[in-house]
Scaffold this active site. Structure first.
Site, PDB file in Angstrom:
ATOM      1  N   ASN A  75       0.838  -1.213   0.000  1.00  0.00           N
ATOM      2  CA  ASN A  75       0.000   0.000   0.000  1.00  0.00           C
ATOM      3  C   ASN A  75       0.862   1.248   0.000  1.00  0.00           C
ATOM      4  O   ASN A  75       1.996   1.238   0.483  1.00  0.00           O
ATOM      5  CB  ASN A  75      -0.929   0.011   1.226  1.00  0.00           C
ATOM      6  CG  ASN A  75      -0.278   0.627   2.444  1.00  0.00           C
ATOM      7  OD1 ASN A  75      -0.382   1.829   2.679  1.00  0.00           O
ATOM      8  ND2 ASN A  75       0.432  -0.178   3.233  1.00  0.00           N
ATOM      9  N   CYS A 137       6.202   3.901   9.028  1.00  0.00           N
ATOM     10  CA  CYS A 137       5.590   4.052   7.709  1.00  0.00           C
ATOM     11  C   CYS A 137       6.695   4.297   6.670  1.00  0.00           C
ATOM     12  O   CYS A 137       7.463   5.247   6.791  1.00  0.00           O
ATOM     13  CB  CYS A 137       4.602   5.215   7.722  1.00  0.00           C
ATOM     14  SG  CYS A 137       3.788   5.415   6.133  1.00  0.00           S
ATOM     15  N   CYS A 383      22.012 -39.006   2.221  1.00  0.00           N
ATOM     16  CA  CYS A 383      21.062 -37.965   2.644  1.00  0.00           C
ATOM     17  C   CYS A 383      21.660 -37.101   3.760  1.00  0.00           C
ATOM     18  O   CYS A 383      22.125 -37.615   4.770  1.00  0.00           O
ATOM     19  CB  CYS A 383      19.764 -38.628   3.124  1.00  0.00           C
ATOM     20  SG  CYS A 383      18.585 -37.448   3.809  1.00  0.00           S
TER      21      CYS A 383
HETATM   22  C1  LIG Z   1      -3.442   0.108   3.891  1.00  0.00           C
HETATM   23  C2  LIG Z   1      -2.563   0.100   5.094  1.00  0.00           C
HETATM   24  C3  LIG Z   1      -2.439   1.228   5.861  1.00  0.00           C
HETATM   25  C4  LIG Z   1      -1.616   1.241   6.993  1.00  0.00           C
HETATM   26  N1  LIG Z   1      -1.553   2.358   7.757  1.00  0.00           N
HETATM   27  C5  LIG Z   1      -0.805   2.347   8.888  1.00  0.00           C
HETATM   28  C6  LIG Z   1      -0.802   3.467   9.744  1.00  0.00           C
HETATM   29  O1  LIG Z   1      -1.484   4.463   9.527  1.00  0.00           O
HETATM   30  N2  LIG Z   1      -0.014   3.407  10.851  1.00  0.00           N
HETATM   31  C7  LIG Z   1       0.749   2.321  11.157  1.00  0.00           C
HETATM   32  O2  LIG Z   1       1.440   2.321  12.179  1.00  0.00           O
HETATM   33  N3  LIG Z   1       0.748   1.229  10.355  1.00  0.00           N
HETATM   34  C8  LIG Z   1      -0.007   1.214   9.244  1.00  0.00           C
HETATM   35  N4  LIG Z   1      -0.044   0.093   8.451  1.00  0.00           N
HETATM   36  C9  LIG Z   1       0.783  -1.076   8.820  1.00  0.00           C
HETATM   37  C10 LIG Z   1       0.004  -2.104   9.645  1.00  0.00           C
HETATM   38  O3  LIG Z   1      -0.450  -1.547  10.860  1.00  0.00           O
HETATM   39  C11 LIG Z   1       0.867  -3.332   9.962  1.00  0.00           C
HETATM   40  O4  LIG Z   1       1.983  -2.940  10.712  1.00  0.00           O
HETATM   41  C12 LIG Z   1       1.353  -4.044   8.717  1.00  0.00           C
HETATM   42  O5  LIG Z   1       0.364  -4.030   7.716  1.00  0.00           O
HETATM   43  C13 LIG Z   1       1.759  -5.504   8.998  1.00  0.00           C
HETATM   44  O6  LIG Z   1       0.688  -6.247   9.485  1.00  0.00           O
HETATM   45  P1  LIG Z   1      -0.195  -7.252   8.539  1.00  0.00           P
HETATM   46  O7  LIG Z   1       0.762  -8.169   7.853  1.00  0.00           O
HETATM   47  O8  LIG Z   1      -1.149  -7.934   9.481  1.00  0.00           O
HETATM   48  O9  LIG Z   1      -0.894  -6.372   7.571  1.00  0.00           O
HETATM   49  C14 LIG Z   1      -0.876   0.076   7.328  1.00  0.00           C
HETATM   50  C15 LIG Z   1      -0.997  -1.073   6.534  1.00  0.00           C
HETATM   51  C16 LIG Z   1      -1.831  -1.086   5.437  1.00  0.00           C
HETATM   52  C17 LIG Z   1      -1.977  -2.323   4.622  1.00  0.00           C
HETATM   53  S1  SF4 Z   2      16.444 -33.625  -0.573  1.00  0.00           S
HETATM   54 FE1  SF4 Z   2      15.700 -35.206   0.843  1.00  0.00          FE
HETATM   55  S2  SF4 Z   2      16.821 -37.038   0.281  1.00  0.00           S
HETATM   56 FE2  SF4 Z   2      17.879 -35.315  -0.628  1.00  0.00          FE
HETATM   57  S3  SF4 Z   2      19.450 -34.783   0.863  1.00  0.00           S
HETATM   58 FE3  SF4 Z   2      17.685 -33.480   1.261  1.00  0.00          FE
HETATM   59  S4  SF4 Z   2      16.545 -34.619   2.819  1.00  0.00           S
HETATM   60 FE4  SF4 Z   2      17.975 -36.068   1.918  1.00  0.00          FE
END
Ligand SMILES: Cc1cc2nc3c(=O)[nH]c(=O)nc-3n(C[C@H](O)[C@H](O)[C@H](O)COP(=O)(O)O)c2cc1C
Ligand code: SF4
Ligand code: SF4
Length: 429
Positions: A75, A137, A383
């Site tokens: 985003n 951010c 392995c």
């Molecule tokens: C659209 C959007 C807007 C966001 N706005 C903020 C914000 O205003 N402040 C903030 O601290 N984090 C913001 N974030 C970050 C989220 O709070 C969060 O840290 C991040 O998305 C990771 O968590 P998730 O993987 O569950 O989304 C935003 C994330 C998204 C997707």
């Molecule tokens: S891929 Fe599987 S069989 Fe090959 S070395 Fe790794 S663990 Fe062993």
């Protein structure tokens, strides 16, 4: 029945599931419905100075899996685009109506002490339970000297945290950026500034994909684009590691952590908690699937806790931290070997190709001359137990990694005679 209630840096919450600061928490209408759905708390969408931020159109893009499932989300939105007064008014009302639910107010301001000194009493007057400092951010705001531009400089993190502790009695949670080489540095700085807790991660700098006809990345804004912040399921491994880094660090190990990043179900949440998170925050999963995902989170966690005999969340928070160590303390004498269950095998050959072309060459492809039937067998002596075949096999449980009895005692790399630079053992795992 397991007790899901928690106390996080002095803040009581009916469960450990909070919505992260983002669009789902940007107004009373949303937050009330989130509380009705069962969320224990919210971090309100980041507030800043007036005039409010202005957003562009479009704003989001995604990294898709083969079946169009969203693996990662990107985003380019800024902080709240509504006035400070409206937000504060709504926070006050919602907190009054929902006294048992947590409201944390996220803040982002320029690095001028007076601005912080002015806003903090207004936030405190809403009755909110705490503040979260958005030092993370990664887009738009850093260009204005805020967000990740602060979070990437430990001295600034410490300074602003101290201002907040000086001008407010509320618990201060410092939200960290993952766009940094070593996340322990800002975490230590937050602690030095008096932070009551840290939360992480905010989003990761990202470009998800391009429109190759227009030669521009998504999301497209009038023929141009910019990097955004990456989140959702794909960032969970990065976030988990950063949480563990802080939980393991002797300087910050007692600092409460609110875990964020790719949490979409109870198991994700339990993993963050096992690595030291006292509570968790969710954004993308709620944006994609709605507030009701919290039902599965509460039910699932509660059932798992009952099954494991945990009566309260605090009994397993941090329980996996002692088992997360530096590579040099892993047991060099531990050995696993792949085992194929021939009854489950569908003879697809994926394990063979992966092992063959990743240079272990430990799976034999046997072809029956008469029928042409293929069979795959692990060559035990070759392995190395890398897990690749188990990872690539499409039949879950068909390949298992079986621990071998080597008869050898624990020996880490610092003790290993093969280590040309054997270190003196000053500590153990
Ligand atoms: C659209 C959007 C807007 C966001 N706005 C903020 C914000 O205003 N402040 C903030 O601290 N984090 C913001 N974030 C970050 C989220 O709070 C969060 O840290 C991040 O998305 C990771 O968590 P998730 O993987 O569950 O989304 C935003 C994330 C998204 C997707
Ligand atoms: S891929 Fe599987 S069989 Fe090959 S070395 Fe790794 S663990 Fe062993
Ligand atoms: S990948 Fe799994 S199913 Fe396919 S041949 Fe190997 S063991 Fe059998």
């Amino acid at each position: 029945m397991a007790d899901l209630s928690i106390e996080f840096c002095g803040i009581k919450s009916v469960n450990p599931f909070w919505l992260a600061s983002a669009p789902p928490t940007d107004k009373a209408y949303n937050v009330v419905r989130a509380f009705e759905a069962g969320w224990g708390g919210v971090v309100w969408k980041t507030l800043g100075e007036d005039p409010a931020a202005v957003n562009v159109s479009s704003r989001y893009s995604a990294h898709y899996g083969k079946n169009r499932e969203v693996l990662g989300f990107n985003n380019i939105e800024l902080i709240t685009d509504r006035s400070l007064a409206i937000n504060l008014e709504e926070i006050t009302q919602v907190k009054k109506d929902w006294p048992d639910r947590v409201i944390i107010v996220s803040l982002m301001l320029p690095c001028e002490e007076q601005l912080w000194a002015d806003i903090l009493p207004l936030v405190e007057a809403t009755g909110a339970d705490g503040i979260e400092l958005n030092f993370g951010c990664p887009h738009g705001m850093p260009e204005r000297g805020m967000g990740a531009a602060v979070g990437q400089v430990p001295e600034y993190v410490e300074m602003v945290t101290r201002w907040c502790k000086t001008h407010s009695k509320l618990p201060v949670i410092v939200k960290l950026t993952p766009n940094i080489t070593d996340v322990r540095a800002p975490a230590r700085a937050a602690k030095a500034g008096g932070a009551d807790a840290v939360s992480l991660i905010n989003t990761i700098n990202s470009i998800t994909h391009l429109d190759l006809d227009q030669m521009v990345a998504f999301p497209i804004v009038g023929g141009a684009s910019t990097h955004g912040g990456y989140c959702g399921s794909a960032v969970k491994p990065i976030a988990l590691n950063m949480v563990a880094e802080i939980a393991r660090d002797p300087q910050t190990k007692d600092l409460p952590i609110s875990g964020i990043g790719g949490i979409g179900n109870w198991r994700d949440a339990a993993e963050f908690m096992a690595l030291g998170s006292g509570c968790v925050q969710v954004c993308t999963a709620a944006m994609l699937h709605g507030f009701r995902i919290v039902e599965e989170m509460k039910d699932g966690l509660s059932r798992w806790m009952d099954e494991k005999g945990y009566q309260s969340v605090s009994e397993f928070v941090g329980k996996a931290v002692p088992n997360t160590t530096d590579w040099k303390y892993l047991n060099m004498n531990y050995q696993v070997i792949a085992q194929i269950n021939q009854d489950d095998c569908i003879k697809c050959g994926r394990c063979y190709v992966a092992c063959e072309d990743t240079s272990h060459q430990s799976i034999a492809q046997l072809i029956d001359a008469a029928t042409g039937t293929r069979t795959y067998e692990v060559i035990k002596e070759e392995c190395v137990g890398c897990n690749l075949c188990e990872i690539t096999c499409p039949v879950q449980g068909c390949i298992t990694m079986v621990p071998q009895d080597t008869g050898k005692p624990y020996m880490n790399w610092t003790q290993d005679p093969r280590n040309p630079r054997a270190e003196k053992v000053t500590e153990t795992a």
